[in-house]
Write a protein that holds these residues in place. Structure first.
Motif, short mmCIF file in Angstrom:
data_model
loop_
_atom_site.label_atom_id
_atom_site.label_comp_id
_atom_site.label_asym_id
_atom_site.label_seq_id
_atom_site.Cartn_x
_atom_site.Cartn_y
_atom_site.Cartn_z
N GLU A 58 -53.56 52.67 37.68
CA GLU A 58 -52.36 52.19 38.39
C GLU A 58 -52.74 51.56 39.71
O GLU A 58 -52.21 50.52 40.09
CB GLU A 58 -51.36 53.33 38.63
CG GLU A 58 -50.56 53.74 37.42
CD GLU A 58 -51.28 54.83 36.63
OE1 GLU A 58 -52.21 55.45 37.17
OE2 GLU A 58 -50.91 55.04 35.47
N LEU A 59 -53.66 52.21 40.41
CA LEU A 59 -54.10 51.69 41.70
C LEU A 59 -54.79 50.34 41.52
O LEU A 59 -54.54 49.39 42.27
CB LEU A 59 -55.04 52.69 42.39
CG LEU A 59 -55.57 52.29 43.75
CD1 LEU A 59 -54.42 52.11 44.73
CD2 LEU A 59 -56.54 53.34 44.25
N LYS A 65 -54.68 44.55 42.24
CA LYS A 65 -54.89 43.22 41.65
C LYS A 65 -53.62 42.36 41.78
O LYS A 65 -53.70 41.19 42.16
CB LYS A 65 -55.27 43.36 40.18
CG LYS A 65 -55.74 42.06 39.57
CD LYS A 65 -55.99 42.11 38.07
CE LYS A 65 -56.72 43.34 37.60
NZ LYS A 65 -56.93 43.35 36.14
N LYS A 66 -52.47 42.95 41.47
CA LYS A 66 -51.22 42.19 41.55
C LYS A 66 -50.89 41.81 42.99
O LYS A 66 -50.45 40.69 43.27
CB LYS A 66 -50.07 43.00 40.95
CG LYS A 66 -50.14 43.11 39.45
CD LYS A 66 -49.03 43.98 38.93
CE LYS A 66 -49.16 44.20 37.43
NZ LYS A 66 -48.14 45.14 36.93
N THR A 67 -51.10 42.74 43.92
CA THR A 67 -50.79 42.46 45.32
C THR A 67 -51.66 41.34 45.87
O THR A 67 -51.17 40.41 46.51
CB THR A 67 -50.96 43.73 46.17
OG1 THR A 67 -50.16 44.77 45.63
CG2 THR A 67 -50.52 43.48 47.60
N PHE A 121 -42.89 39.43 51.01
CA PHE A 121 -43.65 40.66 50.83
C PHE A 121 -42.73 41.85 50.54
O PHE A 121 -43.10 42.76 49.80
CB PHE A 121 -44.55 40.93 52.02
CG PHE A 121 -45.82 40.15 51.96
CD1 PHE A 121 -46.84 40.54 51.12
CD2 PHE A 121 -45.98 39.01 52.71
CE1 PHE A 121 -48.02 39.82 51.04
CE2 PHE A 121 -47.15 38.28 52.65
CZ PHE A 121 -48.17 38.68 51.80
N LEU A 122 -41.54 41.85 51.09
CA LEU A 122 -40.59 42.91 50.79
C LEU A 122 -40.20 42.89 49.31
O LEU A 122 -40.16 43.93 48.64
CB LEU A 122 -39.36 42.78 51.67
CG LEU A 122 -38.32 43.89 51.59
CD1 LEU A 122 -38.94 45.21 52.04
CD2 LEU A 122 -37.13 43.55 52.45
N VAL A 123 -39.95 41.71 48.78
CA VAL A 123 -39.61 41.57 47.36
C VAL A 123 -40.82 41.96 46.50
O VAL A 123 -40.66 42.67 45.49
CB VAL A 123 -39.15 40.13 47.04
CG1 VAL A 123 -39.08 39.89 45.56
CG2 VAL A 123 -37.79 39.87 47.69
N LEU A 124 -42.00 41.54 46.88
CA LEU A 124 -43.21 41.88 46.14
C LEU A 124 -43.41 43.39 46.08
O LEU A 124 -43.66 43.95 45.01
CB LEU A 124 -44.43 41.21 46.79
CG LEU A 124 -45.80 41.54 46.22
CD1 LEU A 124 -45.90 41.02 44.79
CD2 LEU A 124 -46.89 40.97 47.09
N GLU A 125 -43.28 44.06 47.21
CA GLU A 125 -43.43 45.51 47.25
C GLU A 125 -42.35 46.20 46.40
O GLU A 125 -42.65 47.17 45.70
CB GLU A 125 -43.32 46.03 48.68
CG GLU A 125 -44.45 45.59 49.56
CD GLU A 125 -44.12 45.75 51.03
OE1 GLU A 125 -43.05 46.28 51.36
OE2 GLU A 125 -44.96 45.32 51.83
N THR A 126 -41.14 45.70 46.48
CA THR A 126 -40.05 46.31 45.72
C THR A 126 -40.29 46.18 44.22
O THR A 126 -40.12 47.15 43.47
CB THR A 126 -38.71 45.67 46.11
OG1 THR A 126 -38.53 45.80 47.52
CG2 THR A 126 -37.56 46.33 45.40
N VAL A 127 -40.69 45.00 43.77
CA VAL A 127 -40.94 44.79 42.34
C VAL A 127 -42.10 45.66 41.86
O VAL A 127 -42.01 46.30 40.80
CB VAL A 127 -41.20 43.29 42.05
CG1 VAL A 127 -41.74 43.08 40.66
CG2 VAL A 127 -39.93 42.49 42.26
#
Length: 130
Positions: free
Chosen positions: A4-5, A10-12, A114-120
């Motif tokens: 998961e990490l 990788k996605k971030t 970045f807020l949307v990215l973290e939320t998704v």
């Protein structure tokens, strides 16, 4: 390394780089008169700061998810609130001191990205029940 990490990292990093490229393309297309008004934070600096904060937030969430899955959502809310406060202090010079509307919009746009990215990514983590 935890799968998961590894996936979250990788996605971030991928979406941070993609967002940076899109922002650079937008700045390349815009007229130079708009862009020369940057005074405080460069695009690279903003992406580095927000990307680092996002990575830190998501790494903490993965570890909390492994220890106590039920608290992951609350930890996300607390960490996002702390990040909002940090973003305010980082962008205070842009918000209050600068006259450039474009620089303000750019700051808020990158923060919202970045807020949307973290939320998704957090939603994806929460959908994987242990």
């Amino acid at each position: 390394m935890n799968p998961e990490l590894q996936s979250v990292l990788k996605k971030t990093v991928t979406f941070t780089f993609l967002g940076y490229l899109i922002t650079k393309i937008i700045h390349y297309v815009l007229p130079a008169t708009i862009l020369k008004s940057y005074q405080y934070w460069s695009i690279e600096g903003l992406f580095f700061v927000f990307g680092s904060l996002s990575l830190l937030l998501l790494i903490i969430l993965v570890f909390v998810m492994k220890k106590n899955f039920d608290q992951t959502g609350m930890v996300f809310l607390v960490l996002t609130s702390i990040q909002l406060i940090a973003a305010f202090f980082i962008g205070k010079s842009i918000i209050y001191a600068t006259e450039s509307r474009f620089e303000k919009i750019n700051f808020y746009g990158i923060f919202a990205y970045f807020l949307v990215l973290e939320t998704v990514l957090t939603i994806n983590l929460l959908n994987k029940k242990p």
